[in-house]
Design a protein around this motif. Sequence first.
Motif, mmCIF file in Angstrom:
data_model
loop_
_atom_site.group_PDB
_atom_site.id
_atom_site.type_symbol
_atom_site.label_atom_id
_atom_site.label_comp_id
_atom_site.label_asym_id
_atom_site.label_seq_id
_atom_site.Cartn_x
_atom_site.Cartn_y
_atom_site.Cartn_z
ATOM 1 N N ASP A 34 0.524 -0.558 -2.611
ATOM 2 C CA ASP A 34 -0.170 -1.580 -1.840
ATOM 3 C C ASP A 34 0.703 -2.826 -1.812
ATOM 4 N N LEU A 35 0.909 -3.403 -0.638
ATOM 5 C CA LEU A 35 1.688 -4.632 -0.506
ATOM 6 C C LEU A 35 0.692 -5.789 -0.509
ATOM 7 N N ILE A 36 0.765 -6.605 -1.545
ATOM 8 C CA ILE A 36 -0.217 -7.656 -1.809
ATOM 9 C C ILE A 36 0.339 -9.021 -1.412
ATOM 10 N N ASN A 37 -0.516 -9.840 -0.818
ATOM 11 C CA ASN A 37 -0.124 -11.190 -0.416
ATOM 12 C C ASN A 37 0.080 -12.055 -1.666
ATOM 13 N N ASP A 38 1.289 -12.579 -1.807
ATOM 14 C CA ASP A 38 1.600 -13.469 -2.939
ATOM 15 C C ASP A 38 1.304 -14.926 -2.596
ATOM 16 N N GLY A 39 0.641 -15.126 -1.472
ATOM 17 C CA GLY A 39 0.323 -16.476 -1.018
ATOM 18 C C GLY A 39 1.238 -16.944 0.093
ATOM 19 N N SER A 40 2.270 -16.170 0.400
ATOM 20 C CA SER A 40 3.220 -16.591 1.431
ATOM 21 C C SER A 40 2.796 -16.156 2.834
ATOM 22 N N HIS A 41 1.810 -15.292 2.961
ATOM 23 C CA HIS A 41 1.332 -14.847 4.273
ATOM 24 C C HIS A 41 0.083 -15.647 4.616
ATOM 25 N N PRO A 42 0.164 -16.510 5.623
ATOM 26 C CA PRO A 42 -0.940 -17.440 5.905
ATOM 27 C C PRO A 42 -2.188 -16.787 6.491
ATOM 28 N N GLU A 43 -2.047 -15.578 7.020
ATOM 29 C CA GLU A 43 -3.154 -14.935 7.717
ATOM 30 C C GLU A 43 -4.279 -14.491 6.781
ATOM 31 N N LEU A 44 -3.926 -14.122 5.541
ATOM 32 C CA LEU A 44 -4.908 -13.623 4.575
ATOM 33 C C LEU A 44 -4.792 -14.398 3.274
ATOM 34 N N GLY A 45 -5.823 -14.307 2.457
ATOM 35 C CA GLY A 45 -5.826 -15.003 1.180
ATOM 36 C C GLY A 45 -4.883 -14.359 0.169
ATOM 37 N N GLU A 46 -4.513 -15.143 -0.826
ATOM 38 C CA GLU A 46 -3.657 -14.650 -1.896
ATOM 39 C C GLU A 46 -4.360 -13.488 -2.600
ATOM 40 N N GLY A 47 -3.614 -12.411 -2.840
ATOM 41 C CA GLY A 47 -4.162 -11.224 -3.488
ATOM 42 C C GLY A 47 -4.684 -10.180 -2.511
ATOM 43 N N ALA A 48 -4.760 -10.515 -1.222
ATOM 44 C CA ALA A 48 -5.246 -9.559 -0.214
ATOM 45 C C ALA A 48 -4.180 -8.497 0.040
ATOM 46 N N VAL A 49 -4.622 -7.304 0.400
ATOM 47 C CA VAL A 49 -3.695 -6.215 0.727
ATOM 48 C C VAL A 49 -3.169 -6.437 2.143
ATOM 49 N N LEU A 50 -1.855 -6.583 2.266
ATOM 50 C CA LEU A 50 -1.222 -6.751 3.579
ATOM 51 C C LEU A 50 -0.972 -5.404 4.240
ATOM 52 N N ALA A 51 -0.606 -4.409 3.430
ATOM 53 C CA ALA A 51 -0.393 -3.044 3.914
ATOM 54 C C ALA A 51 -0.709 -2.114 2.743
ATOM 55 N N PRO A 52 -1.570 -1.131 2.953
ATOM 56 C CA PRO A 52 -1.918 -0.236 1.854
ATOM 57 C C PRO A 52 -0.814 0.781 1.575
ATOM 58 N N GLN A 53 -0.821 1.325 0.360
ATOM 59 C CA GLN A 53 0.132 2.371 0.010
ATOM 60 C C GLN A 53 0.043 3.480 1.040
ATOM 61 N N GLY A 54 1.198 3.950 1.510
ATOM 62 C CA GLY A 54 1.247 5.013 2.502
ATOM 63 C C GLY A 54 1.271 4.531 3.937
ATOM 64 N N ALA A 55 1.060 3.226 4.159
ATOM 65 C CA ALA A 55 1.100 2.699 5.530
ATOM 66 C C ALA A 55 2.498 2.881 6.099
ATOM 67 N N VAL A 56 2.555 3.227 7.369
ATOM 68 C CA VAL A 56 3.832 3.435 8.052
ATOM 69 C C VAL A 56 4.135 2.218 8.908
#
Length: 113
Positions: free
Chosen positions: A30-52
């Motif tokens: 799972d690719l987790i937002n470290d706070g650098s992606h403004p679209e979602l909150g910190e800790g949110a999943v940006l792309a789940p494991q297995g996403a292409v």
Amino acid sequence: MNTLPADVAAFAEPRAPEYGWGLRVVALDDLINDGSHPELGEGAVLAPQGAVGEIVNIGHSTETNEPIYLVEFGRRVVGCFEEEIAPAPAGLLPEDDGPSAHEAPPAGALPQP
């Protein structure tokens, strides 16, 4: 005696990327937002494991001199290190979260009011 400034002496060439633009890749975890992606909150999943996704740009970290890949997963672009992605197996289709605003509707589709 050679006396280079500390910042010049410490400079190292960026490590060459293993993967190239346009390569389809899969998220290894799972690719987790470290706070650098403004679209979602910190800790949110940006792309789940297995996403292409597809590599759309390559940069490098100024702190570690390692490649950073901008990978488009659906409509979201995520910065990834090499250890977070791997080439997608042949025949694996990319994630599809519906047509984007700039895509044409399918043939025969009626326009929505």
